[in-house]
Design an enzyme around this catalytic site. Structure first.
Site, PDB file in Angstrom:
ATOM      1  N   CYS A 200      62.303 -33.885  -7.702  1.00  0.00           N
ATOM      2  CA  CYS A 200      61.742 -33.284  -6.491  1.00  0.00           C
ATOM      3  C   CYS A 200      60.435 -32.590  -6.856  1.00  0.00           C
ATOM      4  O   CYS A 200      59.434 -32.660  -6.136  1.00  0.00           O
ATOM      5  CB  CYS A 200      62.691 -32.237  -5.903  1.00  0.00           C
ATOM      6  SG  CYS A 200      64.370 -32.816  -5.622  1.00  0.00           S
ATOM      7  N   HIS A 204      56.647 -32.226  -5.272  1.00  0.00           N
ATOM      8  CA  HIS A 204      56.577 -31.061  -4.389  1.00  0.00           C
ATOM      9  C   HIS A 204      56.267 -29.752  -5.112  1.00  0.00           C
ATOM     10  O   HIS A 204      56.187 -28.703  -4.493  1.00  0.00           O
ATOM     11  CB  HIS A 204      57.860 -30.953  -3.560  1.00  0.00           C
ATOM     12  CG  HIS A 204      58.064 -32.163  -2.693  1.00  0.00           C
ATOM     13  ND1 HIS A 204      57.255 -32.448  -1.623  1.00  0.00           N
ATOM     14  CD2 HIS A 204      58.947 -33.188  -2.775  1.00  0.00           C
ATOM     15  CE1 HIS A 204      57.645 -33.589  -1.059  1.00  0.00           C
ATOM     16  NE2 HIS A 204      58.659 -34.063  -1.753  1.00  0.00           N
ATOM     17  N   ARG A 243      66.424 -36.313   4.773  1.00  0.00           N
ATOM     18  CA  ARG A 243      65.182 -36.427   3.998  1.00  0.00           C
ATOM     19  C   ARG A 243      65.477 -36.502   2.504  1.00  0.00           C
ATOM     20  O   ARG A 243      64.810 -37.229   1.770  1.00  0.00           O
ATOM     21  CB  ARG A 243      64.271 -35.240   4.317  1.00  0.00           C
ATOM     22  CG  ARG A 243      62.867 -35.392   3.788  1.00  0.00           C
ATOM     23  CD  ARG A 243      62.073 -36.436   4.533  1.00  0.00           C
ATOM     24  NE  ARG A 243      60.845 -36.789   3.818  1.00  0.00           N
ATOM     25  CZ  ARG A 243      60.719 -37.819   2.989  1.00  0.00           C
ATOM     26  NH1 ARG A 243      61.749 -38.620   2.766  1.00  0.00           N
ATOM     27  NH2 ARG A 243      59.591 -38.062   2.371  1.00  0.00           N
ATOM     28  N   CYS A 247      64.140 -39.380   0.028  1.00  0.00           N
ATOM     29  CA  CYS A 247      63.349 -39.121  -1.180  1.00  0.00           C
ATOM     30  C   CYS A 247      63.974 -39.812  -2.385  1.00  0.00           C
ATOM     31  O   CYS A 247      63.280 -40.403  -3.203  1.00  0.00           O
ATOM     32  CB  CYS A 247      63.272 -37.620  -1.458  1.00  0.00           C
ATOM     33  SG  CYS A 247      61.996 -36.797  -0.510  1.00  0.00           S
TER      34      CYS A 247
END
Lengths: 286, 140, 120
Positions: A200, A204, A243, A247
């Site tokens: 992640c 991000h 979501r 991802c």
């Protein structure tokens, strides 16, 4: 023999050294410090984007990228999720077959409580997300659980978020069991997975606001505040964990279970990171 | 004196063993630079840069061998699924391999199985590596 | 930022330009295959993160450095190959997928990609 013994001593010394290094960065149950993590993440983004106020991160990528902010503000003038909130309100207020309703399951009749989710539930010994609480409410009243990712559950969640707008996220970690769940979520967030070998954090944290083709990944600070979101790509409303699954597929990994322990712990960690920011869901995203 | 010498020796050995590449690292470095079918030496022994899965598939293409390879790939895949770290392409490869096997294209089936098994093995390696290395990505 | 990288790359080119560089000849077929891999979202998808001065490579991302002066920056093709095969060896935090180690591209596909990259 002696050599071997000394080598073992050497090896164990090296081991101790590496363990104590891990400890100093707060990544074991004994040393993990959620509040320090939250502040470190904030300062990471503040260093990278010194002109952006922390409070603006609730707007995701639009806090960082002026051109897409303009487009987004136009969309938000006639929010695509407006009807979803209305439908969510209707669903929320429709009584179950036994005469009870959602309001009976939640504190304050379910109004203005989004900022307290996900929460550590001591009796259940697990993290309870808002969507899990919605389905638990249904099942305890003899109703069937709703699908997790979109449709009714997302609408109800959107309505509940809308009644909580501007309330400040306040996820609590009351004990070691909750802390273990937080640490598990933190590990999930930073661990690479999938054939593309990304975490992640790859997109991000380090990769935030840097183009992947024509897309700018949003910063994880403030990531959860605007969920559920009406995503143009979906053409409809979806939950945060929808979501997550998307991802994981994007990095070519088989997605983990929606509302399974891993995803709930991830949401727990991620939302804790946004403590102090306000609820502004539901939101519109590209 | 003796003690000191052995301690120094031990420390040197420890540090050299830390500095020395593992076989996997050496293999990967060679494969990365030269692709497959390249020879290299590691600690005095000669090896090629072919993955074990490719070596296993480099046998006569027939129904029996193809079935064996597919079973091995499925077995490895089940292990990475149990770790919750499987990749999306691998499932498709297993299906494609089964289809080729059923259609009598044993060479194709065996080559695809080799890739699928390799993927599953790398997924497991990724799991173990990420358990150790995730902390590196946390902002201080 | 991007300008800086380009500047450094050009400087590198100027420095190395003097020394003789021997590179294997790549076939037009390999170059064309490599280009297709560069642009294909399901294959290399290099364009997602790297700009390359090819008019057909529109709207590139910039997670990674621009791919310029490749022969000058990578006079030794095995170094470039190793970088594509697994960029995390040199930078453990690299976002770049390990195209060889995770068998995202086949070895032959990686070679074709190198043929294309050396055009720039």
């Amino acid at each position: 023999m002696k050599i071997i013994k000394s080598m073992l001593v050497g090896a164990s010394l090296a081991l101790v050294a590496s363990v104590s290094h891990a400890a100093s960065s707060g990544n074991t149950l004994a040393t993990v410090d959620p509040e320090a993590d939250r502040l470190a993440l904030q300062s990471y983004f503040q260093k990278r984007f010194p002109k952006v106020a922390v409070s603006d991160y609730v707007n995701g990528i639009y806090a960082l990228d002026a051109p897409s902010r303009e487009q987004w503000q136009e969309i938000e003038e006639f929010p695509p999720y407006e009807f979803d909130i209305e439908e969510g309100e209707e669903l929320f207020n429709t009584a179950f077959a036994n005469g009870k309703s959602y309001a009976d399951c939640f504190a304050n009749g379910g109004e203005g409580i989004r900022q307290n989710f996900p929460r550590w539930d001591e009796a259940q010994g697990q993290v309870v997300t808002l969507e899990l609480a919605i389905n638990q409410c249904r099942e305890s009243n003899g109703e069937k659980a709703l699908g997790w990712k979109k449709g009714k559950i997302a609408k109800i969640s959107a309505y509940m978020a809308s009644t909580s707008r501007d309330n400040v996220f306040d996820v609590q970690i009351p004990n070691d069991a909750a802390k273990a769940a937080y640490l598990d979520g933190k590990q999930s967030f930073y661990a690479r997975r999938g054939q593309l070998n990304m975490s992640c954090a790859s997109c991000h944290v380090a990769g935030a606001n840097i183009l992947i083709r024509a897309d700018l990944p949003g910063p994880t600070l403030g990531h959860v505040t605007h969920f559920p979101v009406f995503r143009s790509k979906w053409g409809e409303l979806g939950t945060l964990q929808r979501r997550y699954g998307g991802c994981q597929k994007n990095v070519r990994g088989t997605p983990q279970k929606t509302q399974g322990e891993k995803f709930r712990n991830l949401e727990f960690f991620q939302t804790y990171m946004s403590n102090g920011l306000v609820v502004n869901g539901p939101g519109a995203r590209k | 004196m003796n003690k000191t010498i052995s301690l120094v020796a031990a420390l040197m050995m420890v540090s050299s063993s830390v500095a020395a590449q593992s076989f996997d690292d050496a293999f990967n470095a060679q494969r990365a630079m030269y692709g497959k079918g390249h020879s290299f030496t590691f600690e005095g022994q000669t090896y090629t840069t072919d993955h074990p899965e490719e070596v296993a598939a480099a046998v006569e293409a027939n129904a029996e061998n193809a079935a064996k390879l597919l079973a091995a790939a499925k077995d490895q895949h089940a292990q990475v699924v149990a770790l919750d770290f499987d990749w999306t392409l691998t499932k498709k490869l297993l299906k494609a391999s089964a289809k080729a096997l059923a259609g009598g294209d044993f060479r194709k089936s065996m080559d695809i199985s080799a890739q699928a098994q390799y993927h599953a093995r790398m997924g497991m390696a990724q799991y173990h590596q990420s358990q150790k290395e995730w902390v590196m990505a946390v902002p201080e | 930022m991007r300008k800086n990288i380009i500047k450094h790359a050009l400087l590198g080119l100027a420095l190395i330009g003097a020394s003789s560089v021997t590179l294997a000849d790549y076939s037009a077929d390999d170059i064309a295959k490599g280009k297709a891999l560069y642009l294909n979202k399901k294959k290399g998808n290099c364009i997602a993160c790297h700009m390359i001065p090819d008019a057909d490579a529109k709207l590139p991302g910039n997670q990674g450095p621009p791919l310029l002066a490749m022969k000058a920056r990578f006079p030794d093709s095995t170094k470039l190959r190793a970088q594509i095969w697994d960029a995390t060896v040199r930078n453990p935090l690299s976002i770049m997928p390990p195209f060889g180690r995770h068998w995202i591209l086949s070895e032959a596909e990686i070679d074709a990609l190198i043929a294309y990259l050396y055009e720039y």
